[in-house]
Scaffold this active site. Structure first.
Site, mmCIF file in Angstrom:
data_model
loop_
_atom_site.group_PDB
_atom_site.id
_atom_site.type_symbol
_atom_site.label_atom_id
_atom_site.label_comp_id
_atom_site.label_asym_id
_atom_site.label_seq_id
_atom_site.Cartn_x
_atom_site.Cartn_y
_atom_site.Cartn_z
ATOM 1 N N PRO A 91 0.788 -1.196 0.022
ATOM 2 C CA PRO A 91 -0.137 0.167 -0.073
ATOM 3 C C PRO A 91 0.901 1.212 -0.046
ATOM 4 O O PRO A 91 0.244 2.280 -0.281
ATOM 5 C CB PRO A 91 -0.791 -0.203 1.400
ATOM 6 C CG PRO A 91 -0.289 -1.273 2.160
ATOM 7 C CD PRO A 91 0.567 -2.252 1.119
ATOM 8 N N ARG A 156 -4.420 -9.697 -19.899
ATOM 9 C CA ARG A 156 -5.442 -9.521 -21.156
ATOM 10 C C ARG A 156 -4.902 -8.565 -22.199
ATOM 11 O O ARG A 156 -5.579 -8.416 -23.180
ATOM 12 C CB ARG A 156 -6.872 -8.879 -20.411
ATOM 13 C CG ARG A 156 -6.737 -7.596 -19.767
ATOM 14 C CD ARG A 156 -8.167 -7.399 -19.069
ATOM 15 N NE ARG A 156 -9.181 -7.033 -19.950
ATOM 16 C CZ ARG A 156 -9.341 -5.963 -20.583
ATOM 17 N NH1 ARG A 156 -8.300 -5.136 -20.661
ATOM 18 N NH2 ARG A 156 -10.282 -5.896 -21.446
ATOM 19 N N ASP A 171 -12.295 -1.098 -24.684
ATOM 20 C CA ASP A 171 -12.987 -1.046 -23.505
ATOM 21 C C ASP A 171 -12.507 0.225 -22.633
ATOM 22 O O ASP A 171 -11.993 1.038 -23.144
ATOM 23 C CB ASP A 171 -12.575 -2.345 -22.735
ATOM 24 C CG ASP A 171 -11.259 -2.590 -22.557
ATOM 25 O OD1 ASP A 171 -10.369 -1.765 -22.846
ATOM 26 O OD2 ASP A 171 -10.869 -3.863 -22.220
#
Ligand code: 6GU
Length: 240
Positions: A91, A156, A171
């Site tokens: 984080p 992807r 997309d």
């Protein structure tokens, strides 16, 4: 694309990536996943990989020795002369986005390091890590799920992972706008009709309607992205 993931919970990574589209890509050997269990590189008989933090405080810190040995083992598996990037999921890193996914997708090998507990000894991070990556402003129990998210988004974009019908270029985010709504049969559902224009067969009007829907949706859900887009295309600003 060859992923090497160093973690304490390899099953989280394997179970996630071996399913669905990434699972199919692994079967087809378009991508490979090698998970390295940091615990296998513990240097004591109890297989301990963590210890108390110097200076006190809550939680345990993963020892630099086992992470470094897991890293050296991983490097020995890689034939490539070029040293791969080492991504540490934390984080404290810079926030992952589509631009970073495109950048990582250009690599042949990626080493991903997942921490747990209060983190990993800083000295080994300084030695091996090239990229510090977070997936957003919230705290997870460990980096494993975050690494799966990064690998999914990167995979992807690797040629051959998506079929023709699953384009990575039309997309959301490819043009800085969110996607338009989709409809399939039946024509009427719970009294709600599919928008008339989509049934009209008029290609030009469909394209126009979809583009307008993208603008409406982006302005509503992501005003930050809408402002950015309108700066580049002021003529497209929505009237109402
Ligand atoms: Cl990469 N790791 C953890 N533990 N928490 C996170 C994160 C990563 N990104 C956002 N929260």
């Amino acid at each position: 694309m060859n992923y090497y993931v160093l973690s304490l919970f390899p099953e989280i990574i394997e179970n996630s990536l071996n399913a669905s589209i990434t699972g199919r890509a692994i079967e087809k050997e378009i991508i490979t996943l090698t998970s390295v269990d940091i615990r296998d590189f513990s240097d004591n008989k109890h297989m301990k990989v963590d210890d108390y933090p110097y200076g006190g405080g809550a939680g345990l810190v993963i020892k630099p020795t086992c992470v470094y040995d897991a890293y050296l083992h991983t490097i020995s598996l890689i034939k490539n002369k070029k040293k791969p990037r080492v991504v540490y999921m934390t984080p404290q890193g810079s926030v992952f986005n589509q631009k970073k996914a495109v950048d990582f997708a250009k690599e042949e090998d990626l080493i991903i390091l997942c921490g747990h507990y209060e983190g990993i000894d800083e000295r080994v991070l300084e030695t091996i890590v090239t990229d510090y990556v977070s997936i957003g402003d919230y705290v997870l129990t460990g980096g494993e799920i975050a690494s799966v998210i990064v690998m999914d988004a990167v995979s992807r974009l690797v040629p051959g992972v998506l079929g023709n019908s699953e384009s990575a270029f039309t997309d959301t985010f490819s043009d800085g706008l969110l996607e338009y709504p989709q409809y399939t049969r039946p024509e009427e559902f719970l009294g709600m009709k599919v928008p008339e224009v989509l049934r009209s067969g008029h290609h030009g009007n469909v394209e126009k309607w979809r583009h307008e829907q993208k603008l409406i949706r982006t302005r509503k859900n992501r005003p930050d992205l809408y402002e950015k887009y309108i700066m580049l295309h002021p003529e497209e600003e929505l009237k109402d």
